[in-house]
Enzyme design. Structure first.
Site, PDB file in Angstrom:
ATOM      1  N   SER A 222      45.451  -6.398  27.503  1.00 53.08           N
ATOM      2  CA  SER A 222      45.915  -7.057  28.540  1.00 53.08           C
ATOM      3  C   SER A 222      47.260  -7.990  28.227  1.00 53.08           C
ATOM      4  O   SER A 222      48.118  -8.121  28.689  1.00 53.08           O
ATOM      5  CB  SER A 222      44.898  -7.928  29.537  1.00 53.08           C
ATOM      6  OG  SER A 222      44.391  -8.943  28.720  1.00 53.08           O
TER       7      SER A 222
ATOM      8  N   ALA B 212      48.757  -7.636  25.474  1.00 49.01           N
ATOM      9  CA  ALA B 212      49.962  -6.802  24.921  1.00 49.01           C
ATOM     10  C   ALA B 212      50.534  -6.298  25.989  1.00 49.01           C
ATOM     11  O   ALA B 212      51.943  -6.353  25.801  1.00 49.01           O
ATOM     12  CB  ALA B 212      49.212  -5.698  23.832  1.00 49.01           C
TER      13      ALA B 212
ATOM     14  N   ASP C  58      45.143 -14.261  22.086  1.00 51.48           N
ATOM     15  CA  ASP C  58      45.548 -12.840  22.242  1.00 51.48           C
ATOM     16  C   ASP C  58      47.082 -12.728  22.398  1.00 51.48           C
ATOM     17  O   ASP C  58      47.685 -11.933  21.797  1.00 51.48           O
ATOM     18  CB  ASP C  58      44.857 -12.026  23.526  1.00 51.48           C
ATOM     19  CG  ASP C  58      43.452 -11.756  23.285  1.00 51.48           C
ATOM     20  OD1 ASP C  58      42.795 -12.139  22.317  1.00 51.48           O
ATOM     21  OD2 ASP C  58      42.955 -11.063  23.803  1.00 51.48           O
TER      22      ASP C  58
END
Lengths: 296, 296
Positions: A90, A92, A133
């Protein structure tokens, strides 16, 4: 037409302990999501293998708002990453969409700006998010995360990994809650255990920077995660099968309870892939990706 | 003719950490070894399912020497315990032989005397030994072991267990050496981990004495043993399979690397036995035995 891509990520050390202020280490991996964006007269049209387009739609909104511009768009997504596997798909896809759309509109956003907007996308879709992330997929490489300083420090190192995917979806929220419950029940046992994970992570940073083997440290970290109750049969099988096939170290990565594990496999990736596939799971060779988001 | 029997034992908490001075908890289980002794005119003759008679021969020597008497003997041994599985069969057979032979010669040795002589047998055969197995099989019940005080304290508790046997023989010596090597490589990580096992064991004593559930504590202890590197694929499978079948807690018991695991199974022992057997291993219901060595 513009295509941007961004890498998936794994947590190398420190998952769960990071919730309690301990450091963690994340690494971008060379399994990527590619986002191709094209201007059209019509409104937004997305094609991809998955049906969940919330992150892409939110990323388009966020980048339009940031730039003060908008356009009709056709977006096509292809991915090396299994969705909902804990490999950061998600983040990326959000980051790659932002880069592609901004570039299509003639803007070259800096990486810190892209990471910030990506984090905004995850916050918007999920309600709560960690910047790990989106930061890691934007900047690439290995990142040392200090939650109390809200800081990221790159670690220069390469790491031959195999990622094993159990195929089991799990709820990060429930797993984090389970650790908290165990800590509340036995604070005097579980707090030192969490601190111990932090010590392993600090040592891993030193070892990575010195180019030393981190296999034992991964194994210790896995055991401590077992002690926190976030491993399960499927993860444990892949971890032990990898070690018995010659991996120097192996651990679950991310929330646990399913999702993925990683094996540190200098020179032995084929044997380890075979061992994981022999357990009926999916295995992917995944080196650390020095490159974060990029235009193709 | 006299028959004496003595129970096997499991380590409930604290294995490996006990080597570094932390406490441990052992429990006698109601799987027993029976030794039938009969006077004959001839010298010693032993019949049993196993070919290794070193402990029986040494026990006969030790008890003859202690009593200052001797006789020709026929000894027959039968056992509920798989040999070399880490369930204390060598201590149980030594202690039962001492009790049977002493009684046959008209002597009623006290339990402390039997335990002391049993320890002497293990020392004589192995060169080195811990008094835990011989003490526990002699006195029965659950014993809290404080190595620094060289003391045993009984804990009053019952505990429904299932023992799973991997069928894998292992070398305790090598496993203990492996932990030492890891500790020497990363003293600042592994020493707190060993201390953490000690804390879990102290809490387990309190919980057992209060009649509380020790499932989570067994799971934490297992994870910490995983972190020390003494678990393996076979043990880990049985541990996770037991938990998924409804065991409240499960851990390897003893040295690790094979041997046995235990599952804490209030009300669910049939499901857990099926799960372990489903992994191709042997499972045995094993409650804590309040009775140690006894004449039949």
């Amino acid at each position: 037409m513009v295509t941007a891509s961004a890498p998936g990520k794994v947590i190398l050390f420190g998952e769960h302990a990071v919730v309690y202020g301990e450091p963690a280490i994340a690494g971008a991996i060379d399994l990527r999501i590619r986002v191709r964006a094209e201007k059209t007269a019509k409104s937004l049209k997305i094609t991809s293998e998955t049906k969940d387009h919330r992150y892409v739609e939110k990323a388009v909104d966020v980048v339009f708002e940031h730039l003060g511009e908008a356009t009709g768009l056709m977006i096509d997504i292809s991915s090396d990453l299994p969705p909902a596997s804990g490999l950061g798909s998600s983040a990326a896809v959000s980051v790659a969409t932002i880069a592609a759309v901004a570039n299509l509109l003639g803007h070259d956003l800096g990486k810190n700006e892209i990471a910030r907007l990506g984090y905004k996308v995850e916050l918007g879709v999920q309600g709560a998010a960690s910047p790990t992330d989106t930061y890691t997929t934007t900047h690439g490489g290995i990142q040392y995360i200090q939650p109390r300083k809200k800081g990221f420090t790159p670690i220069q190192a390469s790491l031959p990994l195999v990622v094993g995917y159990t195929g089991i979806e799990r709820s990060t929220k429930e797993l984090v809650a389970g650790v908290r419950k165990l800590r509340d029940a036995y604070p005097e046992l579980v707090s030192p255990l969490i601190k111990n994970i932090g010590m392993v992570t600090r040592q891993a940073r030193k070892s990575l920077e010195a180019g030393e083997d981190v296999g034992d440290l991964m194994n210790i970290n896995h055991g401590l995660l077992e002690a926190l109750g976030v491993s399960n049969d499927a993860l444990s099988r892949l971890v032990h099968a990898s070690r018995e096939a010659g991996a120097r170290g192996a651990k679950l990565t991310g929330a646990g309870g399913g999702g993925c594990m990683i094996a540190y496999t200098p020179g032995r990736y084929r044997d380890v892939i075979n061992a994981i596939e022999g357990c009926g799971s999916t295995a992917m060779k995944a080196a650390i990706s020095a490159e974060g988001v990029r235009l193709e």
